[in-house]
Design a protein around this motif. Structure first.
Motif, PDB file in Angstrom:
ATOM      1  N   LYS A  28       0.826  -1.211   0.000  1.00  0.00           N
ATOM      2  CA  LYS A  28       0.000   0.000   0.000  1.00  0.00           C
ATOM      3  C   LYS A  28       0.859   1.258   0.000  1.00  0.00           C
ATOM      4  N   TRP A 247      -1.922  -2.637 -10.323  1.00  0.00           N
ATOM      5  CA  TRP A 247      -2.599  -3.652  -9.516  1.00  0.00           C
ATOM      6  C   TRP A 247      -3.011  -3.075  -8.161  1.00  0.00           C
ATOM      7  N   THR A 248      -3.844  -3.860  -7.478  1.00  0.00           N
ATOM      8  CA  THR A 248      -4.213  -3.498  -6.113  1.00  0.00           C
ATOM      9  C   THR A 248      -3.129  -3.964  -5.146  1.00  0.00           C
ATOM     10  N   GLU A 250      -3.541  -5.703  -2.514  1.00  0.00           N
ATOM     11  CA  GLU A 250      -3.797  -7.093  -2.129  1.00  0.00           C
ATOM     12  C   GLU A 250      -3.193  -8.071  -3.143  1.00  0.00           C
ATOM     13  N   GLN A 251      -3.319  -7.765  -4.430  1.00  0.00           N
ATOM     14  CA  GLN A 251      -2.746  -8.632  -5.458  1.00  0.00           C
ATOM     15  C   GLN A 251      -1.225  -8.689  -5.351  1.00  0.00           C
TER      16      GLN A 251
END
Length: 385
Positions: A28, A247-248, A250-251
């Motif tokens: 993040k 991408w996120t 989490e990915q």
């Protein structure tokens, strides 16, 4: 952000020591920083890119994210030209227009029929743009220009594990100078069933090629194209691509956890004992730690207690580096003692060469010129008579 600490391993088959929460926090923070930096760069740019994707205004969509592993000792003794694979939960290549070149064992026609079979997925068949066996590859792409053309025509190259070690001598530095498009090994020979926990021996048939089914071939290609590639070399730093900036978090965190575990368990000698640190980073960002070791040494014998004789000896050697040479250079050379019995031998004196006399040489030259003039005059008089 405090990286997770190492813990004592109870068995060699331990799970990953990387904390998933730490991976998610680092992902993040990294994504937020990369997006902010790319927007500032786009805003400060003097000219805008008219060919850029409208959905990717800041240009960070295809920016790669890397996992970097630092070991205490070299991860490999030599450079490997065959990349390793780590299958990811989120594929790195999902582009439907990607071009794949499949290099197989002989015969070429059999593997082309596998790709053209009904059991082979149609969407994947569109991406496999060329199937060629190693014999035709060697005959057709000997020239450097032909190799460069093949390199530019396809995005991903896959090689049959049976012939993968022969490809460096055929494709040369065009393919193996960098790690961008090195052929990825794929297992496309027939699967051998297990009996009583052991694989049966393969039976060779001259008429039937040793090949897998179309569905198995499609699965191998999908896993190889989307896998994280491990290119080993004699170094303590190894970088593996784990995602993109689009991408996120989490990915990326899920891929990081899978890569960290598989990389240490499969490729690092000594496994977690030999790992010093694991980071995630972008191309132009600082590295964010997700795991750090508490022990900077690999084996207990490498540890020396403070104040011990061994530690004092090591400290003394470090302190004397450079001083011994200076002291030796400063001291005059000691003359060898001459004993009474030894006879002194007189060295013969070198003969002095006579000094050059320029005036004498000039006089000799003038005399020679005068003699020549007299001879010329005498010769003219003789001709006139």
């Amino acid at each position: 952000m405090a990286p997770s600490k190492s813990v004592t391993l109870r068995s060699e088959t331990a799970v990953s020591l990387v904390d998933p929460d730490q991976s998610l926090k680092a992902s993040k923070a990294l994504l937020a920083h990369m997006k902010k930096a790319s927007k500032e760069k786009a805003a400060n740019a003097e000219k805008k890119d008219l060919l850029a994707d409208p959905d990717d205004e800041d240009g960070s969509k295809e920016t790669p994210i890397w996992l970097t592993l630092t070991t205490k000792r070299h991860i490999s003794d030599s450079r490997s030209l065959k990349p390793g694979k780590i299958v990811l939960p989120h594929s790195l290549n999902t582009d439907p227009e990607i071009g794949i070149c499949l290099i197989t064992a002989e015969p070429q026609r059999h593997y082309k029929n596998l790709v053209a079979a009904d059991d082979f997925p149609a969407d994947l068949r569109k991406r496999v743009t060329r199937v060629i066996d190693v014999a035709k590859l060697k005959a057709k792409y000997k020239a450097f220009e032909a190799q460069r053309k093949l390199f530019a025509e396809h995005d991903v190259f896959l090689g049959d594990t049976r012939i993968i070690n022969r490809l460096p001598s055929i494709l040369g530095k065009t393919f193996y100078k960098t790690t961008a498009k090195r052929p990825i090994p794929v297992e496309i020979q027939a699967r051998v069933p297990k009996t009583d926990g052991k694989r049966a021996k393969r039976t060779k048939d001259a008429d039937t090629p040793n090949a897998c089914t179309p569905a198995q071939l499609a699965g191998e290609i999908e896993r190889a194209v989307g896998a994280a590639l491990v290119n080993l070399s004699p170094t303590v730093n190894t970088a593996i691509r784990v995602g993109n900036a689009s991408w996120t978090a989490e990915q990326i965190a899920e891929n990081v956890d899978v890569v960290a575990k598989a990389l240490v368990e499969k490729f690092v000698p000594g496994k977690w004992k030999n790992v010093k640190s694991i980071y995630v980073k972008g191309p132009e960002t600082a590295a964010l730690p997700i795991w750090l070791t508490d022990e900077l040494w690999l084996e207990q014998k490498d540890v020396v207690a403070d104040g011990s004789e061994e530690a004092k000896a090591i400290a003394g050697e470090k302190a004397n580096i450079g001083k011994k040479r200076k002291s030796l250079e400063g001291q005059p050379e000691e003359a060898e003692p001459v004993t009474k019995k030894a006879k002194k031998t007189k060295t013969p004196k070198a003969e002095k060469l006579p000094e050059s006399d320029d005036t004498k040489l000039d006089k000799e030259i003038a005399d020679r010129k005068a003699a020549l003039k007299k001879q010329k005059k005498a010769a003219k008089k003789a001709l006139e008579v």
